[in-house]
Design an enzyme around this catalytic site. Structure first.
Site, PDB file in Angstrom:
ATOM      1  N   ILE A  86       0.819  -1.204   0.000  1.00 38.21           N
ATOM      2  CA  ILE A  86       0.000   0.000   0.000  1.00 38.21           C
ATOM      3  C   ILE A  86       0.856   1.259   0.000  1.00 38.21           C
ATOM      4  CG2 ILE A  86      -1.878  -1.209   1.129  1.00 38.21           C
ATOM      5  CD1 ILE A  86      -1.123   0.202   3.731  1.00 38.21           C
ATOM      6  N   GLY A  87       2.126   1.093  -0.267  1.00 35.22           N
ATOM      7  CA  GLY A  87       3.008   2.261  -0.302  1.00 35.22           C
ATOM      8  C   GLY A  87       4.002   2.247   0.832  1.00 35.22           C
TER       9      GLY A  87
ATOM     10  N   GLY B 217       6.173  -0.081   1.212  1.00 34.70           N
ATOM     11  CA  GLY B 217       7.415  -0.694   0.763  1.00 34.70           C
ATOM     12  C   GLY B 217       7.582  -2.129   1.218  1.00 34.70           C
TER      13      GLY B 217
ATOM     14  N   SER C 285      -0.119  -2.003  11.304  1.00 35.54           N
ATOM     15  CA  SER C 285       1.340  -2.149  11.242  1.00 35.54           C
ATOM     16  C   SER C 285       1.739  -3.615  11.176  1.00 35.54           C
ATOM     17  CB  SER C 285       2.010  -1.517  12.475  1.00 35.54           C
ATOM     18  OG  SER C 285       1.619  -0.190  12.615  1.00 35.54           O
TER      19      SER C 285
ATOM     20  N   THR D  42       4.746  -6.310   7.561  1.00 33.65           N
ATOM     21  CA  THR D  42       6.109  -6.808   7.669  1.00 33.65           C
ATOM     22  C   THR D  42       6.239  -7.866   8.776  1.00 33.65           C
ATOM     23  OG1 THR D  42       7.002  -4.828   6.688  1.00 33.65           O
ATOM     24  CG2 THR D  42       8.519  -6.142   8.016  1.00 33.65           C
TER      25      THR D  42
ATOM     26  N   LYS E 209       8.850  -5.723  14.281  1.00 34.83           N
ATOM     27  CA  LYS E 209       7.465  -5.283  14.477  1.00 34.83           C
ATOM     28  C   LYS E 209       7.136  -4.252  13.406  1.00 34.83           C
ATOM     29  CE  LYS E 209       8.266  -5.784  19.406  1.00 34.83           C
ATOM     30  NZ  LYS E 209       8.408  -5.056  20.678  1.00 34.83           N
ATOM     31  N   GLY E 210       5.884  -3.844  13.368  1.00 36.97           N
ATOM     32  CA  GLY E 210       5.448  -2.923  12.323  1.00 36.97           C
ATOM     33  C   GLY E 210       5.707  -1.478  12.695  1.00 36.97           C
TER      34      GLY E 210
ATOM     35  N   GLY F  97       4.143   1.148  10.606  1.00 35.95           N
ATOM     36  CA  GLY F  97       3.214   2.018   9.891  1.00 35.95           C
ATOM     37  C   GLY F  97       2.526   3.016  10.792  1.00 35.95           C
ATOM     38  N   GLU F  98       2.183   2.595  11.998  1.00 34.88           N
ATOM     39  CA  GLU F  98       1.360   3.455  12.830  1.00 34.88           C
ATOM     40  C   GLU F  98       2.090   4.209  13.942  1.00 34.88           C
ATOM     41  OE1 GLU F  98      -1.008   0.027  13.022  1.00 34.88           O
ATOM     42  OE2 GLU F  98      -2.864   1.113  12.679  1.00 34.88           O
TER      43      GLU F  98
END
Ligand SMILES: Cc1cc2nc3c(=O)[nH]c(=O)nc-3n(C[C@H](O)[C@H](O)[C@H](O)COP(=O)(O)OP(=O)(O)OC[C@H]3O[C@@H](n4cnc5c(N)ncnc54)[C@H](O)[C@@H]3O)c2cc1C
Ligand code: SF4
Ligand code: FES
Ligand code: FES
Lengths: 273, 146, 758
Positions: free
Chosen positions: C471-472, C474, C513, C516, C699-700, C702-703
């Site tokens: 979703i962008g 990567g 998140s 990955t 861990k993620g 994104g958030e």
């Protein structure tokens, strides 16, 4: 719909003039403007810039960086809209842009659309007018118009010559128009009298590319200073006094304080210029 | 008015009715879908193309009003070093705003090869990026000649 | 071996008990630190096609014979369709089919928020569809909408069962023990995702199966929902998304437009596209709901927290869920006595959807702002106050953390925090400068299931196959790095094939998140499986034992150094045969809380006469375990912070207070940050693998970065000016209000203080 190219300033035949189209095209597509015929007036509206005369077809981008243009006008253009819109939008088109009042833009049947209610007064009006707001409370969105009013500029149209302030009128019950432009009348040139110093200060919601919450233009010639404001009244507002008689709505009283602060600063800047 | 377009140095004839925008014509009729549309009302810059070298919003430009002006889209800039620079700097996330960003950036560096930070921020303010690739976009423009 | 377990699954801070088949995660973690590929900056594998405008997004699809759709949506917040006549639309040129209320469940005649889909028309062109829609005759019976969240709570009108009360210890006693108590009411506005690509789908039927091209964060979720919605077996639904233009939590489901397109495609026998306009997007595609937070903190004079309490009101909209706004208060600090009550008010507004750390962004603003008010009352360094209340296990349920390096984040933030003296000193009479900080806690561990396959061709090139979406963030690039690292081959030799439910195994949602941490271990496991097979073959070819062989830089090598032969020579033996590796995400550690942490330090300037705020600099230090791609990670951090800056300073969805209709649906009135609004951003990651979590320890990310930004900025404003901002966004109005309030307070203090001084 039809699109024609104009060949003479006096024969528009009822067609809607379009220059950069940054206002006309979105309004058409939103159904806020209807036109059977559009006429591309770029060939007939002057575009050159000289020290005292500016072609009404000059783009804001051209004005923004031309050293012949008074400082306040350059700054007003620099802080208006986005780079692409400044490349496309003309000076005349900017002066004639419609209100950004969200009710109007969403086509609510408000007073400015000929209805009998101003939804903003009772509704959401944080960006609206703090003076002359009893009929329609929209705040005039043009940085450029307020600046030209402060500069005491004169418009040359296809039919007359008038001070820029007279292009504007407060809408009333009987006449909802906010400009005095006649059908078929074209703005051709803007004459900007020389001044000793000028500034434009703009408060907006982000650092670039937003309409003025309040814009303050000030110009000094000899001892006389003219100050005009964007975003505080339905038309560019020539300041007379200190805004003590402002009539803010419940949700925009902050604009009075903001405008007063910017006016003080503009005066200081002129004094030291 | 004119129903030909000069896009990336090709001459196209098009048939969309008057009132069609340049973005619609490019994408729907000429199948040049590199130009994105994210708002269709002049508010975001995703549709930026060059018209005679000047960044222009294709979504509010009438196709028939372009005349013989030269239109340059991302398809015409694919070999420009700015594209590589965006990738190298990670100046894109989802990539939807990116073609428009690159078109604006190319016009900026054509006017001034090494713009300052403030010049970049001024010239790029009309290209919104919701992913927030801005710091890397700034970097890509600063280092495009590397 | 596959193992069936009953486990808790977390997405966006919400838990579900589920049955899962998991495979053991037998691989050892790599040692901490950057490796030759993992942990090194990598440019996006699909960067070039996106930048060149070659990537085909759903918005760019042009299938043969494709029709376009326009959707009639309720313009009213509460209304019922009285009469509707579609026939005038059908008579117009180019129109194929019109659908009305009841034709499918997604078209309704009873509308409880603006934007409910009522009717839809498809035509040869979008312009024709819109013209036809305008011809539909419709009459409404409009009702008075309920818009006030407090009123909804008074009436007991909730989106869920009722208030969520979470209590530990004895809050009242904690208050009684406190030397100092601070209280405050904080509000946050509705903000909009505004993905640049709007929500859209192109649907076509192929025999009795349906093919859905959609801009989505969750290919497999869409597949399930579409299958159950259309009454099809899931394997008759193929979902495709190769590139998507942003989601931020709003694109987890197929929504009405997909079902509208599916029905129209069925009736016309043609591919049908249904795309939201920007205006529809900003009314109808979800939002971060507004909150009201009434908070109390009690503390000893040394800063030890004795009581934390809050009423959290989520103004959810007509449906959706009441997100965990209380989460940070429950979890961030060690405090024995905590009581929170969270209300999910059901009002006549469009439903919320997850938006990058839902609840925690809002809750952190309130909690961390009030904590700084406490620090200033106690005359304690805000950073020190946080250290003194450090939680070394999950305070809410006594579970240990799988790893927590927040203290290390504080330590690394120290140099940025120390700048505050120098920053303050640069203040002038009108422009005041200051520094503020805030901490972050959030989920982001991901979980099973997720699968990946690896295909090694006889040329030695490798393809990772999994039906996930990028979703962008990567993730595609990160997966290529992991595969290359495990296989010991150059990064450039890996291709990642994603985006198609018919061409790859199940992959997790890209939300919470989780991509990955969920996908990464599966990809590594698949790569390890392929590697094992390669070494088996190489051992037989070279008459060596498997255990002395390894893959390095694209070569099969022996431990004694005598053998170094290109991978392509070994697998080249296979001609057209291929080696297939398969991998699955193992389980999360049992009995442990897997969380992410961080701290941000913001520097601001405030013009005390005009209320203008500049965010000059934000330093972010986060702990998300092992970092796969530091370049992509820094971009994620910057993106989160920039969305946070928007939420803090300029973004606000407004509605008309009488009718409830949305006023800021255009990007002229809804103010996203531009490049000129962006602070200098310094990002740092602790980059220590979580030793309990999967074969990667990642861990993620994104958030986490969006979570502390608002509070850090608000605290910097307080540091600069003494003003307590309580409401997001910090508009001119809010900033000027807070400044004048602070002035009044200062005057009061002088008055009160005066006699004593005499
Ligand atoms: C998203 C957005 C943001 C903006 N932000 C700002 C801002 O911050 N500050 C600001 O000041 N402005 C702002 N603008 C206004 C912008 O500057 C104007 O839209 C632009 O200058 C209009 O010029 P145009 O040539 O495109 O006008 P057009 O769209 O071509 O025309 C606009 C109107 O003027 C009429 N017209 C045009 N030329 C003439 C003429 N010579 N004689 C008579 N009538 C004429 C047209 O018939 C039409 O009614 C913004 C506009 C947009 C769309
Ligand atoms: S302020 Fe003017 S334009 Fe806006 S609703 Fe009122 S009358 Fe209409
Ligand atoms: S798509 Fe043209 S400006 Fe947004
Ligand atoms: S990269 Fe996604 S919007 Fe810019």
């Amino acid at each position: 719909m039809e699109l024609r190219q104009a060949s003479s300033a006096t024969e528009l035949d009822g067609a809607t003039p379009v220059h950069g189209g940054t206002e006309v095209v979105p309004l058409l597509r939103a159904g806020l403007l209807s036109a059977d015929t559009l006429i591309d007036i770029r060939p007939i509206v002057p575009r050159g810039i000289s020290r005292e005369r500016i072609g009404a077809g000059a783009t804001l981008a051209e004005l923004e960086c031309d050293p012949q243009v008074p400082a306040a006008l350059r700054e007003a253009c620099r802080l208006a809209a986005s780079p692409q819109l400044r490349n496309m939008g003309s000076l005349a088109g900017n002066l004639l842009q419609a209100t950004r009042c969200w009710y109007w833009r969403l086509n609510w049947p408000c007073r400015l659309h000929g209805g009998d209610e101003c939804f903003a007064q009772e509704g959401e009006h944080r960006e609206h007018a703090i003076v002359a707001n009893d009929f329609c409370a929209s705040g005039h969105p043009s940085d450029v118009a307020a600046t030209l009013v402060a500069l005491d500029a004169v418009l040359h149209t296809s039919t007359r010559t008038l001070p820029v302030a007279e292009l504007y009128r407060l809408p009333t019950e009987d006449n909802r128009a906010t400009t005095t432009l006649e059908p078929g009348e074209l703005i051709l040139e803007v004459e900007v009298p020389p001044c000793d110093a000028s500034v434009y200060l703009k408060a907006m919601d982000r650092k670039r590319w937003a309409f003025p919450l309040v814009g303050v233009a000030a110009a000094r010639s000899g001892d006389s200073t003219r100050i005009a404001l964007a975003g505080v009244a339905p038309v560019p507002w020539l300041l007379d006094g200190e805004l003590d008689d402002a009539t803010p709505l419940p949700g925009n009283a902050y604009k009075v304080e903001l405008a007063q602060a910017l006016v003080r600063r503009a005066k200081t800047a002129l004094a030291s210029a | 008015m004119s129903n030909t377009l000069n896009v990336n140095d090709h001459l196209y004839e098009f048939h969309s009715p008057a009132g069609t925008t340049l973005a619609e014509t490019l994408r729907d009729e000429l199948a040049l879908t590199g130009t994105k549309v994210a708002c269709a009302e002049g508010h975001c810059g995703a549709c930026t193309v060059l018209v005679d070298g000047s960044p222009t919003l294709a979504c509010i430009t009438l196709a028939h009003s372009v005349g013989d002006a030269k239109v340059t889209t991302i398809e015409g800039l694919r070999e420009h070093p700015m594209v590589e620079s965006f990738v190298r700097s990670d100046a894109l996330q989802c990539g939807f705003c990116t073609p428009g960003q690159i078109v604006s950036a190319v016009a900026l560096v054509e006017a001034k090869a090494v713009p300052t930070r403030d010049e970049i921020r001024h010239a790029m303010a009309g290209n919104l990026c919701r992913c927030g690739a801005y710091p890397k976009i700034e970097e890509a423009i600063r280092t495009w000649q590397d | 071996m596959a193992r069936l377990i009953r486990t808790e699954k977390e997405v966006e801070g919400r838990y579900e008990e589920v049955w899962l088949v998991v495979e053991e995660d037998a691989l050892q973690q790599w040692p901490a630190g950057a490796r030759s590929i993992v942990g090194q900056p990598a440019v996006r594998v699909d960067g070039l096609e996106r930048a060149r405008g070659e990537a085909i997004f759903t918005a760019d699809l042009r299938l043969n014979g494709m029709l376009h759709t326009a959707v009639l949506r309720s313009p009213h917040a509460a209304a019922t369709v009285g009469r509707i006549d579609l026939t005038p639309a059908l008579a117009l040129p180019g129109v194929h089919v019109a659908l009305g209320p009841g034709d499918i469940p997604q078209l309704e005649d009873d509308c409880n928020y603006e934007g409910v889909a009522v009717a839809a028309v498809c035509a040869d062109t979008l312009a024709q569809a819109r013209a036809a829609l305008a011809a539909v005759e419709i009459e409404w019976t409009v009702r008075e909408p309920l818009l006030d969240a407090d009123e909804a709570v008074r009436r007991g009108q909730y989106v869920n069962d009722g208030p969520r009360v979470r209590e530990r210890g004895d809050f009242e006693r904690g208050l009684a023990e406190a030397d100092v108590v601070v209280t405050g009411e904080f509000t946050t506005a509705v903000v909009l995702h505004n993905s640049m690509e709007t929500h859209q789908a192109v649907v076509q039927w192929v025999g009795d199966a349906v093919e859905v091209h959609i801009s989505t964060q969750y290919i497999w979720g869409v597949r399930d929902t579409v299958a159950s919605g259309l009454g099809l077996p899931p394997d008759k639904v193929r979902v495709i998304c190769h590139y998507m233009g942003g989601g931020f939590g709003s694109k987890n489901e197929p929504d009405d437009y997909t079902f509208i397109a599916a029905e129209l495609a069925k009736r016309t026998g043609r591919p049908v596209k249904c795309a939201l306009t920007r205006r529809e997007e900003n009314v109808n595609s979800g939002n971060r709901n507004a909150t009201i937070q009434r908070l109390t903190i009690g503390a000893k004079s040394d800063g030890t927290l004795t009581a934390l309490g809050g009423d959290f009101l989520n103004a959810v909209g007509w449906s959706g869920w009441s997100s965990s706004t209380e989460g940070p208060m429950q979890m961030l600090y060690a405090c024995a006595n905590v009581k929170t009550t969270t209300y999910g008010a059901k009002i006549n507004q469009p439903p919320m959807k997850a938006f990058r750390a839902p609840g925690f962004v809002e809750g952190t603003f309130g909690l961390e702002s009030l904590l700084d008010e406490l620090a200033s009352k106690l005359d304690l360094d805000p950073m020190e106050l946080r250290r003194r209340n450090y939680a070394d296990h999950d305070a809410a349920d006594a579970r240990p953390f799988s790893s927590k390096r927040l203290m290390e984040c504080y330590r690394r933030a120290e140099p940025h925090w120390e700048r505050r003296h120098e920053v303050r000193a640069r203040s002038t009479d009108t422009v005041k400068r200051g520094v503020g900080m805030a901490s972050q806690i959030w989920y982001g561990g991901g979980g099973p299931p997720s699968y990946a396959w690896i295909r090694v061709g006889s040329d030695g090139r490798v393809t990772v196959v999994t039906a996930m979406q990028d979703i962008g963030t990567g993730t595609k690039t990160a997966m290529a790095q992991i595969a290359a690292e495990e296989l010991g081959i150059p990064f450039e030799h890996v291709t990642v094939s994603i985006g198609d439910s018919a061409r790859g195994p199940y992959a997790a949602i890209s939300a919470g998140s989780s991509t990955t941490p969920s996908m990464g271990p599966a990809v590594r496991a698949a790569a390890a499986d392929a590697k094992r097979q390669i070494l088996e073959i190489a051992a037989q070819r070279h008459h060596l034992e498997e255990r002395v062989l390894d893959l390095k830089d694209g070569n099969v090598v022996s431990a004694d150094g005598n053998l170094s032969s290109p991978l392509s020579e070994v697998v080249g033996l296979l001609e057209d045969a291929q080696i297939l590796g398969k991998g699955a995400r193992g389980p999360n550690p049992t009995g442990m809380q897997v969380l992410t942490f961080g701290v941000q330090v913001a520097e601001v300037a405030v013009d005390v006469e005009t209320g203008e705020v500049w965010v000059d600099r934000i330093a972010a230090v986060h702990d998300v375990g092992r970092v796969i791609n530091p370049l992509g990670a820094s971009s994620q951090i910057e993106g989160g912070i920039i969305q946070g800056v928007g939420h803090t300073l300029s973004e606000e969805r407004l509605h008309d207070p009488k009718t409830g209709r949305i006023l800021t649906s255009g990007l002229d009135a809804y103010r996203l940050p531009t490049i000129a609004d962006v602070p200098e951003i310094i990002s740092e990651l602790v980059d220590e693998p979580d030793e309990h979590l999967t074969n990667l320890g990642s861990k993620g990310l994104g958030e986490p970065p969006i979570i502390p930004t608002a509070a850090a900025i608000a605290n910097a404003i307080r540091d600069a000016t003494g003003a307590d901002v309580r409401s997001l966004p910090i508009s001119r109005a809010e900033m000027l209000r807070a400044l004048r309030e602070a002035e009044l307070r200062a005057k009061e203090r002088e008055k009160v203080g005066a006699p004593a001084g005499v």
